[in-house]
Design a protein around this motif. Structure first.
Motif, mmCIF file in Angstrom:
data_model
loop_
_atom_site.group_PDB
_atom_site.id
_atom_site.type_symbol
_atom_site.label_atom_id
_atom_site.label_comp_id
_atom_site.label_asym_id
_atom_site.label_seq_id
_atom_site.Cartn_x
_atom_site.Cartn_y
_atom_site.Cartn_z
ATOM 1 N N ALA A 148 0.844 -1.198 0.000
ATOM 2 C CA ALA A 148 0.000 0.000 0.000
ATOM 3 C C ALA A 148 0.876 1.242 0.000
ATOM 4 O O ALA A 148 0.651 2.183 -0.777
ATOM 5 N N LEU A 149 1.897 1.253 0.862
ATOM 6 C CA LEU A 149 2.815 2.395 0.903
ATOM 7 C C LEU A 149 3.528 2.581 -0.428
ATOM 8 O O LEU A 149 3.752 3.723 -0.864
ATOM 9 N N ASP B 61 -3.041 9.338 3.721
ATOM 10 C CA ASP B 61 -3.183 7.881 3.615
ATOM 11 C C ASP B 61 -1.904 7.188 4.061
ATOM 12 O O ASP B 61 -1.944 6.165 4.761
ATOM 13 N N MET B 62 -0.768 7.727 3.648
ATOM 14 C CA MET B 62 0.515 7.154 4.053
ATOM 15 C C MET B 62 0.674 7.228 5.568
ATOM 16 O O MET B 62 1.139 6.274 6.210
ATOM 17 N N GLY B 63 0.289 8.354 6.148
ATOM 18 C CA GLY B 63 0.372 8.499 7.594
ATOM 19 C C GLY B 63 -0.461 7.470 8.320
ATOM 20 O O GLY B 63 -0.031 6.889 9.333
ATOM 21 N N THR B 64 -1.653 7.204 7.801
ATOM 22 C CA THR B 64 -2.535 6.221 8.426
ATOM 23 C C THR B 64 -1.912 4.832 8.413
ATOM 24 O O THR B 64 -1.952 4.095 9.412
ATOM 25 N N VAL B 65 -1.321 4.448 7.282
ATOM 26 C CA VAL B 65 -0.689 3.137 7.172
ATOM 27 C C VAL B 65 0.533 3.053 8.082
ATOM 28 O O VAL B 65 0.745 2.053 8.780
ATOM 29 N N GLY C 208 6.421 8.117 14.488
ATOM 30 C CA GLY C 208 7.216 9.278 14.099
ATOM 31 C C GLY C 208 7.086 9.597 12.623
ATOM 32 O O GLY C 208 6.887 10.756 12.228
ATOM 33 N N GLU C 209 7.171 8.562 11.775
ATOM 34 C CA GLU C 209 7.016 8.766 10.333
ATOM 35 C C GLU C 209 5.588 9.178 9.987
ATOM 36 O O GLU C 209 5.369 9.991 9.080
ATOM 37 N N ALA C 210 4.645 8.629 10.737
ATOM 38 C CA ALA C 210 3.243 8.995 10.506
ATOM 39 C C ALA C 210 3.028 10.476 10.788
ATOM 40 O O ALA C 210 2.360 11.179 10.020
#
Length: 292
Positions: free
Chosen positions: A122-123, A161-165, A173-175
């Protein structure tokens, strides 16, 4: 329906007209909230096109997109993903996977993969969508503010969306970084004061809370609360989530007195059936009961 039956039962080899009728029947079924029947019509139309040897990429891609949307409406992410991957294959073969249209497709593929628990792939889909958007930005932005705004809004959504995953993977931290990038973009577009904007603030606040940055999380939750209150949308399920988050963080910060007004508002919404009890953490509800 009677006309459609006459066309479809005309006998002989399938025709392009019959396929068109089936697609329109599928579209009608979707509008009627019958995605299962729509899937059957779309599949039959696709089979007809294949039997006739029709190879119009744009038409086939559009049909597969409709098929993916119908599967998604049926809560069938596996079927939707298969259809959307067919679209990607068709557009790649014709070198037409580009711009905001291609990015939106890749975002949808990423969403389906996320729903299936395929978080790494997904990412990868979201990352590819961002690359297409970055490549399209100069050309589409030059067409005017409206085009640039659409590209920026889509970029913000992909970042969210990336943050959610990433949050689901425990990479808080990456989120936070992705959510903050999306937040800045929505602010620049004047779109933070929307349902999409407050949802993003909540996601950012949750990620900050998971990182232990409670003061910063509180600021995001408080802003979401203020925006919803100003829009008159606080009395809702999403409003309950905001109230619950404020209560939770204030209690964890050692300020239960400040949390009490929000707790009482949340309890009133639960008692009125506006908000599900699940919107509030058990320990928040227990605190409210004790405080009352």
């Amino acid at each position: 329906d009677e006309f459609a039956s006459l066309v479809l039962d005309s006998g002989g080899q399938p025709t392009a007209e019959q396929a068109v009728v089936l697609i329109r029947l599928g579209d009608l079924r979707m509008r009627l909230g019958q995605p299962g029947e729509a899937v059957a019509h779309y599949r039959e139309a696709r089979t007809m096109w294949e039997d006739m040897g029709l190879d119009v990429v744009a038409s086939r891609a559009a049909l597969c997109t409709k098929l993916g949307a119908a599967h998604s409406e049926m809560s069938d992410p596996q079927g939707a993903l298969a259809a959307y991957l067919d679209v990607q294959k068709l557009l790649n073969a014709s070198q037409a996977l580009e711009g905001t249209v291609g990015a939106e497709l890749l975002r949808t593929i990423g969403e389906m993969r996320s729903r299936l628990g395929q978080l790494d792939t997904a990412l990868a889909s979201f990352d590819e969508a961002l690359r297409l958007l970055a490549a399209a930005a100069p050309a589409e932005g030059a067409a005017g503010a409206e085009g640039g705004g659409a590209e920026a809004r889509l970029t913000a959504r992909v970042l969210a969306d990336m943050g959610t995953v990433l949050a689901e993977q425990g990479k808080h931290g990456e989120a936070v970084e992705k959510f903050r990038e999306a937040r800045l973009m929505l602010e620049g577009l004047g779109a933070l004061d929307t349902a999409e904007g407050t949802a993003l603030l909540m996601n950012l606040g949750n990620a900050l809370e998971d990182k232990g940055q409670l003061e910063e999380a509180l600021a995001e939750f408080w802003l979401a609360h203020s925006l919803m209150e100003a829009r008159g949308t606080l009395e809702s399920q999403d409003g309950g989530l905001v109230l619950g988050a404020l209560c939770r963080v204030l209690i964890d910060l050692g300020d239960p007195e400040a949390a009490l007004p929000f707790l009482r508002t949340a309890r009133a919404l639960v008692e009125r059936g506006v908000v599900d009890r699940e919107a509030l953490d058990d320990y928040v509800l227990a605190f409210l009961q004790h405080a009352s």
